[in-house]
Design a protein around this motif. Structure first.
Motif, PDB file in Angstrom:
ATOM      1  N   SER A   1      44.010  40.162  38.033  1.00  0.00           N
ATOM      2  CA  SER A   1      42.835  40.836  38.568  1.00  0.00           C
ATOM      3  C   SER A   1      42.760  40.568  40.073  1.00  0.00           C
ATOM      4  O   SER A   1      43.457  39.689  40.597  1.00  0.00           O
ATOM      5  CB  SER A   1      41.562  40.304  37.899  1.00  0.00           C
ATOM      6  OG  SER A   1      41.329  38.954  38.291  1.00  0.00           O
ATOM      7  N   GLN A   2      41.915  41.325  40.750  1.00  0.00           N
ATOM      8  CA  GLN A   2      41.787  41.136  42.198  1.00  0.00           C
ATOM      9  C   GLN A   2      41.362  39.715  42.534  1.00  0.00           C
ATOM     10  O   GLN A   2      41.896  39.099  43.457  1.00  0.00           O
ATOM     11  CB  GLN A   2      40.765  42.125  42.761  1.00  0.00           C
ATOM     12  CG  GLN A   2      40.584  42.004  44.272  1.00  0.00           C
ATOM     13  CD  GLN A   2      39.558  42.982  44.812  1.00  0.00           C
ATOM     14  OE1 GLN A   2      38.859  43.645  44.056  1.00  0.00           O
ATOM     15  NE2 GLN A   2      39.457  43.080  46.121  1.00  0.00           N
ATOM     16  N   ARG A   3      40.415  39.168  41.778  1.00  0.00           N
ATOM     17  CA  ARG A   3      39.930  37.821  42.059  1.00  0.00           C
ATOM     18  C   ARG A   3      41.005  36.773  41.764  1.00  0.00           C
ATOM     19  O   ARG A   3      41.184  35.820  42.534  1.00  0.00           O
ATOM     20  CB  ARG A   3      38.676  37.531  41.241  1.00  0.00           C
ATOM     21  CG  ARG A   3      38.035  36.191  41.580  1.00  0.00           C
ATOM     22  CD  ARG A   3      37.510  36.201  43.009  1.00  0.00           C
ATOM     23  NE  ARG A   3      36.156  36.712  43.091  1.00  0.00           N
ATOM     24  CZ  ARG A   3      35.551  37.046  44.219  1.00  0.00           C
ATOM     25  NH1 ARG A   3      36.204  36.927  45.362  1.00  0.00           N
ATOM     26  NH2 ARG A   3      34.313  37.508  44.214  1.00  0.00           N
ATOM     27  N   GLU A   4      41.743  36.963  40.686  1.00  0.00           N
ATOM     28  CA  GLU A   4      42.817  36.028  40.359  1.00  0.00           C
ATOM     29  C   GLU A   4      43.887  36.037  41.441  1.00  0.00           C
ATOM     30  O   GLU A   4      44.413  34.985  41.819  1.00  0.00           O
ATOM     31  CB  GLU A   4      43.422  36.376  38.995  1.00  0.00           C
ATOM     32  CG  GLU A   4      42.501  36.080  37.827  1.00  0.00           C
ATOM     33  CD  GLU A   4      42.884  36.807  36.558  1.00  0.00           C
ATOM     34  OE1 GLU A   4      42.251  36.554  35.527  1.00  0.00           O
ATOM     35  OE2 GLU A   4      43.821  37.644  36.597  1.00  0.00           O
TER      36      GLU A   4
ATOM     37  N   HIS B   1      39.146  31.074  37.163  1.00  0.00           N
ATOM     38  CA  HIS B   1      40.095  32.100  37.617  1.00  0.00           C
ATOM     39  C   HIS B   1      41.511  31.521  37.709  1.00  0.00           C
ATOM     40  O   HIS B   1      42.485  32.209  37.374  1.00  0.00           O
ATOM     41  CB  HIS B   1      39.676  32.644  38.981  1.00  0.00           C
ATOM     42  CG  HIS B   1      38.499  33.569  38.931  1.00  0.00           C
ATOM     43  ND1 HIS B   1      38.451  34.663  38.098  1.00  0.00           N
ATOM     44  CD2 HIS B   1      37.322  33.558  39.623  1.00  0.00           C
ATOM     45  CE1 HIS B   1      37.299  35.307  38.271  1.00  0.00           C
ATOM     46  NE2 HIS B   1      36.590  34.645  39.181  1.00  0.00           N
TER      47      HIS B   1
ATOM     48  N   ARG C   1      47.776  34.466  32.439  1.00  0.00           N
ATOM     49  CA  ARG C   1      48.287  35.836  32.563  1.00  0.00           C
ATOM     50  C   ARG C   1      49.750  35.846  33.023  1.00  0.00           C
ATOM     51  O   ARG C   1      50.540  36.697  32.597  1.00  0.00           O
ATOM     52  CB  ARG C   1      47.443  36.622  33.571  1.00  0.00           C
ATOM     53  CG  ARG C   1      46.110  37.134  33.037  1.00  0.00           C
ATOM     54  CD  ARG C   1      45.362  37.813  34.165  1.00  0.00           C
ATOM     55  NE  ARG C   1      44.066  38.303  33.746  1.00  0.00           N
ATOM     56  CZ  ARG C   1      43.822  39.570  33.395  1.00  0.00           C
ATOM     57  NH1 ARG C   1      44.814  40.447  33.391  1.00  0.00           N
ATOM     58  NH2 ARG C   1      42.606  39.947  33.049  1.00  0.00           N
TER      59      ARG C   1
END
Length: 210
Positions: A142-145, A175, A182
Motif C-alpha cells: 500500500s502507499q503507506r507501507e 504498517h 506482504r
C-alpha cells in the motif's frame, strides 16, 4: 554448492570465528581475513566463491574495499554485513554492486540463504529477472507501507517516521509488520534488499501496480 569458498572480511575476531564455524557446518570452505589490505592483496588470486564483507572496519570501510575490488575487476559476488541502524550504508553498498546485505545480528538461515543467492548469481539476464521479480513484490505494498519502507531504507527510526507521516509509533509498527508480511520476508534487511533491487528493474517491462 558444498565446498564453495566464502571469504570473510571482518576485523572482529569473534565474528570471524562464529561465521567460520557456521560455514564449515554447512559445507562451505571459509577463508578469513582480519585486515582489508590483507584481503585486497590476496584478491587477484582468489578462487570463485562469495565475499562476506563487513562495512564498518577501522582501517578501511567495506565500501572502500568494495570500490577497490571493482577497480581490480573482481567479479566475485559480495554480501555486505552491517550493524543495526546502518541500513543507508548497506543500501549504498548494494547500489555499488553488492548482491545482498545482512544486518547484524543475523539469523543463520538468512545468512546461508544470502550466500546461496550470491553464488547462484550468473550474469546480467539473471540480475534483470531478479530485479523485475523484486519490483513486482514491492508493487503490492500500500502507499503507506511503501512510505514506511522508503523511510526505513533512509535510516529513519520509527519515532521519526511517525512524526513525518503524522501517525503514531504503534501505527508505524503495524504498517512495518504488514509490509514484511506482504513481501514474504522476516527481516527489514530483506525488505530493503527488495527495494534496492526493484530500483534496477528494466523500465520497459514493469507491470502496473494493482
Amino acid at each position: 554448492m558444498p565446498n564453495d569458498v566464502v571469504y570473510i572480511v571482518d576485523d572482529d575476531a569473534a565474528v570471524r570465528r562464529s561465521l567460520a564455524r557456521l560455514l564449515e557446518s554447512a559445507g562451505f570452505v571459509p577463508r578469513s581475513f582480519e585486515a582489508p589490505i590483507q584481503f585486497l592483496d590476496a584478491a587477484p588470486n582468489l578462487a570463485r566463491g562469495c565475499i562476506l564483507l563487513d562495512v564498518r572496519m577501522d582501517v578501511m570501510s567495506g565500501l572502500e574495499v568494495q570500490a577497490a575490488l571493482d577497480r581490480m575487476g573482481c567479479t566475485i559476488p559480495v554480501v555486505v554485513m552491517t550493524g543495526q541502524g546502518d541500513v543507508p550504508t548497506a543500501v549504498r553498498a548494494m547500489k555499488a554492486g553488492a548482491v545482498d546485505f545482512l544486518e547484524k545480528p543475523f539469523d543463520d538461515e538468512v545468512l546461508l540463504e544470502a550466500i546461496e543467492r550470491a553464488l547462484a548469481r550468473s550474469g546480467r539476464p539473471h540480475q534483470a529477472r531478479e530485479a523485475l521479480e523484486a519490483w513486482n513484490r514491492i508493487a503490492v505494498l500500500s502507499q503507506r507501507e511503501r512510505q514506511v519502507l522508503d523511510a526505513i531504507a533512509g535510516g529513519q527510526p520509527n519515532k521519526v517516521i511517525a512524526f513525518k507521516l503524522g501517525i503514531s509509533i504503534r501505527t508505524v509498527e503495524v504498517h512495518r509488520a504488514r509490509m514484511l508480511h506482504r513481501l514474504g520476508v522476516r527481516q527489514v534487511a530483506q525488505a530493503v534488499r527488495l527495494l534496492v533491487l526493484a530500483g534496477s528493474a528494466p523500465q520497459g517491462v514493469l507491470r502496473q501496480s494493482p
